[in-house]
Enzyme design. Structure first.
Site, short mmCIF file in Angstrom:
data_model
loop_
_atom_site.label_atom_id
_atom_site.label_comp_id
_atom_site.label_asym_id
_atom_site.label_seq_id
_atom_site.Cartn_x
_atom_site.Cartn_y
_atom_site.Cartn_z
N CYS B 446 39.02 13.67 22.28
CA CYS B 446 37.61 13.39 21.95
C CYS B 446 37.40 13.21 20.45
O CYS B 446 37.18 12.10 19.98
CB CYS B 446 36.71 14.48 22.51
SG CYS B 446 34.98 14.14 22.16
N ASP B 447 37.49 14.29 19.71
CA ASP B 447 37.18 14.20 18.28
C ASP B 447 38.07 13.19 17.55
O ASP B 447 37.62 12.53 16.62
CB ASP B 447 37.33 15.57 17.62
CG ASP B 447 36.19 16.51 18.03
OD1 ASP B 447 35.13 16.00 18.42
OD2 ASP B 447 36.38 17.73 17.95
N VAL B 448 39.31 13.10 17.97
CA VAL B 448 40.23 12.22 17.23
C VAL B 448 39.95 10.74 17.46
O VAL B 448 40.54 9.90 16.79
CB VAL B 448 41.71 12.53 17.59
CG1 VAL B 448 42.07 13.95 17.20
CG2 VAL B 448 42.00 12.28 19.06
N SER B 487 34.54 19.82 17.79
CA SER B 487 33.68 19.75 16.62
C SER B 487 32.21 19.86 17.00
O SER B 487 31.37 20.14 16.17
CB SER B 487 33.89 18.41 15.91
OG SER B 487 33.35 17.37 16.71
#
Lengths: 104, 770
Positions: B446-448, B487
Site C-alpha cells: 500500500c504505502d510503497v 502510514s
C-alpha cells in the site's frame, strides 16, 4: 592509553571498510547479509573463550559458559540459516521442489 | 607477526562480505566469513591456554548444536524472528563477557576501559531484551502494533537516567559494591530494550531489526575494547557498520529519520495518541486507531479476517451459473467452491477483466508487499507470473526497499518461491519502466505505491520514494481491503479509473486470477495445446486440479455416474499417475453400492488421488496403531502422483512434546514436511484433503467455536477448513477431553473408522489394485 587509541583506530578503520563494502551489496541480499553479519556478531565467543584463559571462581565460570553457549548458538545458527537462505536464491535454473526429495 | 595474522583473518571476513555482491557468490561468501570466524577462534585457542577445557567444550557443543538444529529446522517463514533471536543471544553473550571482565578487573582497569565495559554491558543487555521482543512480535506471539504504555516516555527517561547514575556511582564505590551496580545496569538496560521495542511495530520493524543488528556489533566491539582484542573489535565494527547501513537505508526508504521511528512522536502524530496524558485511556485509543489501519500490519485480526475472506467471495458467484458444467450445477453439497469457479467465467466479473488486462499486457510488473507475506501468497504469485511468462510476457518484480518487515524481506519470500533473482528489480531501476508497462499487479502493498507520497505535501509519507505503479496503463490491486497502509494515508491509487481492485486474501484472489487467466487462455487454441491439457493434473495447473476436486466429491455423493464423464475429460488416463485417478473413479463406480464403509473407502481413495495438496494430521491414535510406516508409503505414493503432502503437527498431539515429530522421523519423513500448527493453519483453506489419523481433540472445531467446553480456547489445527477431510480414527467417540467432535459430521468429511494401520493398508491396496 596508546593501546586504547590503537583499538579505537582499529574500530574506526574496520567500520569504514565494512561501510564501504556493505554499501555496495544489492538489496536483494539484505536479509542474508543481515543474517550473516548477525552470525559474525557472535564473535563475542572469542571474548567468552578468553575468560577461560585466567583462573576464575564458580560464578565467573558459570557466566562464561553461558556466554559461550549464547555466542555459539548465534554463530552456528546464524551461518547455518544464512546458508539455508542463500540456498533458496536460485538463478536461471529452477530447482526441483521439495516433493521429490521427500520420496527418497 | 600476530598483527599480520589478525589482518589475514579480518581480510577473510572482508572477502566474505565482498562476495555478497552477487547472489551466486554469496553462499561462498557466507562460508568464507564463517571460516574467518573459525580461524579467529582457532587463533585464540592457539595463543592462549584454556583453563577448564571441559566446561568450554561442553558449552560450545551445546550452543553450537542448539544453533545448528534450530537453524536447520526452523520454518523459512520464521526467518525474521529467528534472526532476532540469534541477535539477542549475541547481545546476551556480549553483556555476559563484559560483566565477567568488569567483575574481574574493574579495579585495575583505566576509567575509559571501565566506561567501555559498562557501555558494552548496557548495549548487550539492551540488544538482548529488545531482540527478544522483536522476535516475539515477528513470530506473532505478540501484537505487532506499537504498544505505548501510559507514561512511556517517563519510564524511558527514568531508565536512562538510572543507567547513567549507576554508571557514575560505580566509579565511586569499592569493586565489591560495583558488581551490584553492574547487575542493576543490566536490568535497567534490559528494561530499556523492552520499552524501546514494544512501541515499534508494523512497518517500522525492519528499522528495529537492523538497528538491533548494529547494536550487537557495537556490543561485540565494546567487549573487544574491554578485553583488548583486535579481532573482536574489527568483527564487531564490521557488523555495526552493516547494521548501521541497513538501518539508514530502511529509514531513508521510508522517509523517516531514526529518531522519528524510535521516539514516540510519530505514533502520536499519526494515530492521535497523546502520550503525555499518561491516562489509561491512552492505550485504548492507541490500539483502537492502530486497529483501524491494520491492513498493513500483521495483527491477529488480519489473519482472522483473512479466514473469513476465503468464504465470502464465493456467495455472489452462484447467481450466474453457465451451463458449462451440468453435473456441477446439480451438486448441492459444494456450492461455495463451485460458485467460485463459475464466478470466474462470468464476463463482467472483475477477475475476468483482470485476466483480460493481464492477457493483453506485454509487460507485467508485480509489486509485492507485506500483505503477500501475511497471506502466504508468494507461491500463488509466482505461479501466476510463471503462466504470464509462459504466454511470452515480460514479467518483473518491483521490490521497494522497505516492503515487508526486514531489509530484503520480499526478496527472501520470492526466492523461497523459486523466483529467478534476475526478475527482482530494485526501485530506482524499475521506476522509469512503469510508464511503458501494460499491467502492474500490486499484491499486498500500500504505502510503497501511494502516489500521495510524491503528490501531496504534509502527510507522514510525503517525500518517501515510491514505486510509480500509478504510471502504468493498468493496475490490478490484490490487497486485502482499500484501507490505508501503515502510514494511515489514503491511497488515491485505489480510486484511479485504471485501477482494478480485487479485494480479499491475496492467496485466494491471486489464485482465482490465475484460474481466470487460464480459462481465458483456453479460448485461444494456440495457448494451451492438447498435450498440456492432458498433463495438467500432474502439473498442478490450478484450474484443472481444482475443478476435479470441486466436481468430484460432491457428485459422487449424489450418484457416481454424471461426474465420471467430466472427470475422464479433465484427467485422461495416460500414465501411472492418472491411472490412480481412474482407479478412484472406478472404485466408486464398482463398489459404491455394496456397503457404506467401502463406499467411504472408495470416496477417500478418489479424493486422495485427485488431491494436489494433502495435509496429514497425526495423533496419538496413529502412534497406538503404529500406522506411521503405512502412512509414509501412502504419502510417497501420493507425492509421486504430483501431490504435495505435508504433516501438520499439533504441539500437544501425542503424549510428550514433539511426540509426532519423533514418530514420523522414525518413519523417515522429511522434517521439512512437518509443519507446526501456526504454519499449517493458514494452509488448510487451500488444502484439498486433510487426512486425520488418530487425532481428535486437536482438530475439534468446538474448541474455537463453542464457549464453555473443557477445550474452549485451545488452539487447534483447522482441518475443518480443508476442501475434503478424511478421518482414519478408531471410532467416532470424543477424544480425551470428552467433547464431541463436530468435524465427524461435516458434509465434507469421509469417515473411515477402525484401526488406522488397517485402514491405511486398505487405502493403499485400493490405489495399487489398479
Amino acid at each position: 592509553m596508546t593501546n586504547l587509541l590503537l583499538m579505537l583506530g582499529f574500530f574506526i578503520v574496520s567500520f569504514l571498510i565494512g561501510y564501504l563494502l556493505i554499501s555496495r551489496i544489492p538489496s536483494l541480499l539484505h536479509t542474508p547479509l543481515m543474517s550473516m553479519t548477525n552470525a559474525v556478531s557472535g564473535v563475542t565467543i572469542l571474548g567468552a573463550l578468553l575468560l577461560f584463559t585466567v583462573p576464575g571462581n564458580g560464578t565467573e565460570k558459570l557466566l562464561g559458559s553461558m556466554a559461550i553457549i549464547a555466542a555459539a548458538f548465534n554463530v552456528v545458527g546464524g551461518f547455518t540459516i544464512t546458508d539455508r537462505m542463500l540456498g533458496m536464491f536460485k538463478g536461471k535454473s529452477k530447482k526441483s521442489s521439495a516433493i521429490t526429495t521427500q520420496e527418497s | 607477526m600476530n598483527l599480520i595474522i589478525d589482518f589475514l583473518v579480518i581480510s577473510g571476513l572482508i572477502l566474505g562480505i565482498w562476495l555478497f555482491n552477487a547472489p551466486r557468490k554469496a553462499k561462498f561468501g557466507n562460508l568464507t566469513a564463517a571460516f574467518a570466524l573459525f580461524c579467529a577462534f582457532a587463533l585464540i585457542l592457539y595463543r592462549h591456554d584454556i583453563i577448564g577445557a571441559g566446561t568450554v567444550g561442553i558449552s560450545l557443543l551445546l550452543g553450537a548444536l542448539a544453533g545448528y538444529v534450530v537453524a536447520r529446522t526452523v520454518n523459512m517463514n520464521q526467518i525474521p524472528s529467528m534472526v532476532a533471536i540469534q541477535n539477542g543471544s549475541g547481545g546476551a553473550a556480549a553483556f555476559l563477557v563484559s560483566l565477567v571482565e568488569l567483575i574481574r578487573q574493574g579495579g585495575s582497569f583505566g576509567a575509559i576501559a571501565v566506561i567501555s565495559g559498562i557501555t558494552g554491558l548496557a548495549v548487550g543487555a539492551f540488544t538482548f531484551s529488545g531482540s527478544m521482543i522483536a522476535a516475539a512480535k515477528l513470530s506473532n506471539k505478540m501484537r505487532q502494533a506499537p504498544q505505548v504504555l501510559p507514561g512511556h516516555n517517563y519510564f524511558v527517561m527514568i531508565t536512562v537516567w538510572g543507567m547513567l547514575a549507576a554508571c557514575v556511582i560505580s566509579f565511586h564505590v569499592p569493586p565489591d559494591a560495583a558488581v551490584y551496580l553492574y547487575i542493576l545496569q543490566i536490568v535497567l538496560a534490559s528494561l530499556l530494550g523492552i520499552l524501546f521495542s514494544i512501541r515499534i511495530g508494523g512497518a517500522d520493524m525492519p528499522v528495529l531489526i537492523s538497528f538491533l543488528n548494529s547494536m550487537t556489533g557495537m556490543a561485540a566491539a565494546l567487549c573487544g575494547m574491554v578485553i583488548g582484542n583486535r579481532l573482536l573489535i574489527a568483527f564487531g565494527a564490521v557488523v555495526a557498520a552493516s547494521g548501521y547501513i541497513l538501518t539508514y537505508l530502511m529509514c531513508k526508504a521510508m522517509n523517516r529519520n531514526l529518531l522519528k521511528v524510535f521516539l514516540p512522536d510519530p505514533p502520536k502524530m499519526r494515530s492521535g495518541v497523546s502520550i503525555r496524558s499518561g491516562s489509561a485511556g491512552t492505550r485504548a485509543s492507541g490500539s483502537a486507531s492502530t486497529g483501524t489501519r491494520a491492513s498493513g500490519s500483521a495483527s491477529a485480526g488480519t489473519r482472522a479476517q483473512g479466514k473469513d475472506m476465503t468464504e465470502t467471495p464465493a456467495s455472489p458467484g452462484l447467481s450466474g451459473v453457465p451451463g458449462q458444467h451440468p453435473s456441477s450445477a446439480m451438486t448441492s453439497q459444494a456450492p461455495k467452491s463451485l460458485g467460485r469457479i463459475e464466478k470466474d467465467k462470468t464476463p463482467g466479473d472483475p477477475f475476468a477483466r483482470a485476466a483480460q488486462i493481464l492477457a493483453e499486457a506485454q509487460k507485467v510488473i508485480v509489486i509485492p508487499g507485506y500483505g503477500m507475506a501475511i497471506a502466504q501468497a508468494q507461491r500463488e504469485v509466482t505461479s501466476l507470473a510463471g503462466e504470464l511468462e509462459g504466454m511470452g510476457k515480460d514479467v518483473k518484480y518491483a521490490i521497494h526497499p522497505v516492503a515487508g518487515r526486514m531489509p530484503g524481506h520480499m526478496n527472501v519470500l520470492l526466492a523461497e518461491a523459486d523466483v529467478d533473482y534476475d526478475m527482482l528489480v530494485e526501485m530506482d531501476e524499475i521506476n522509469p519502466e512503469f510508464s511503458s508497462t501494460g499491467a502492474v499487479l500490486v499484491v499486498g502493498a500500500c504505502d510503497v505505491v501511494n502516489p500521495s507520497a510524491i503528490e501531496v505535501e504534509g502527510t507522514p509519507i510525503s517525500g518517501m520514494p515510491i514505486l510509480m505503479a500509478h504510471e502504468a496503463k493498468n493496475v490490478i490491486c490484490c490487497n486485502f481491503d482499500e484501507k490505508p497502509g501503515y502510514s494511515g494515508v489514503e491511497n488515491p491509487l485505489y480510486k484511479k479509473s485504471r485501477t482494478l481492485m480485487l479485494p480479499g486474501n491475496a492467496k485466494e484472489t491471486v489464485r482465482k486470477l490465475t484460474e481466470a487467466l487460464l480459462h481465458a487462455g483456453k479460448g485461444d487454441e494456440d495457448f494451451i495445446s492438447p498435450a498440456d491439457n492432458g498433463d495438467s493434473w500432474v502439473d498442478n495447473t490450478p484450474a484443472h486440479g481444482d475443478e476435479a476436486i470441486m466436481a468430484g466429491p460432491g457428485n459422487n455423493r449424489l450418484d457416481g455416474t454424471p461426474a465420471h464423464g467430466d472427470e475422464a475429460m479433465v484427467t485422461p488416463a495416460g500414465d501411472g499417475d492418472q491411472g490412480m485417478a481412474g482407479t478412484g473413479a472406478d472404485m466408486v463406480g464398482t463398489v459404491a453400492n455394496e456397503d457404506g464403509e467401502i463406499d467411504n473407502l472408495g470416496r477417500a481413495v478418489q479424493a486422495l488421488a485427485k488431491a494436489k495438496t494433502v495435509t496429514v494430521i497425526p495423533g496419538y491414535g496413529m502412534a497406538l496403531a503404529k500406522a506411521q510406516f503405512k502412512l509414509l508409503e501412502l504419502a510417497s505414493m501420493l507425492s509421486e502422483g504430483g501431490a504435495s503432502v505435508k504433516y501438520a503437527i499439533h504441539p500437544v498431539a501425542g503424549r510428550m512434546p514433539g511426540h509426532m515429530n519423533v514418530i514420523l522421523a522414525e518413519a523417515e519423513v522429511d522434517y521439512d514436511d512437518l509443519l507446526e500448527m501456526d504454519d499449517a493453519n493458514p494452509l488448510f483453506a487451500d488444502t484439498d484433503v486433510a487426512m486425520i489419523i488418530g487425532a481428535c481433540d486437536v482438530v475439534n472445531p468446538a474448541a474455537i467455536e463453542i464457549e464453555g467446553t473443557p477445550i474452549s480456547g485451545m488452539p487447534i489445527l483447522m482441518a475443518h477448513e480443508a476442501k475434503q477431510i478424511i478421518v482414519c480414527n478408531f471410532d467416532e467417540n470424543p477424544g480425551y477431553s470428552g467433547v464431541p467432535n463436530p468435524i465427524y459430521n461435516n458434509s465434507r468429511t469421509i469417515m473411515l473408522p477402525g484401526d488406522a494401520k488397517a485402514t491405511l493398508e486398505e487405502i493403499l491396496a485400493a490405489i495399487k489394485g489398479n
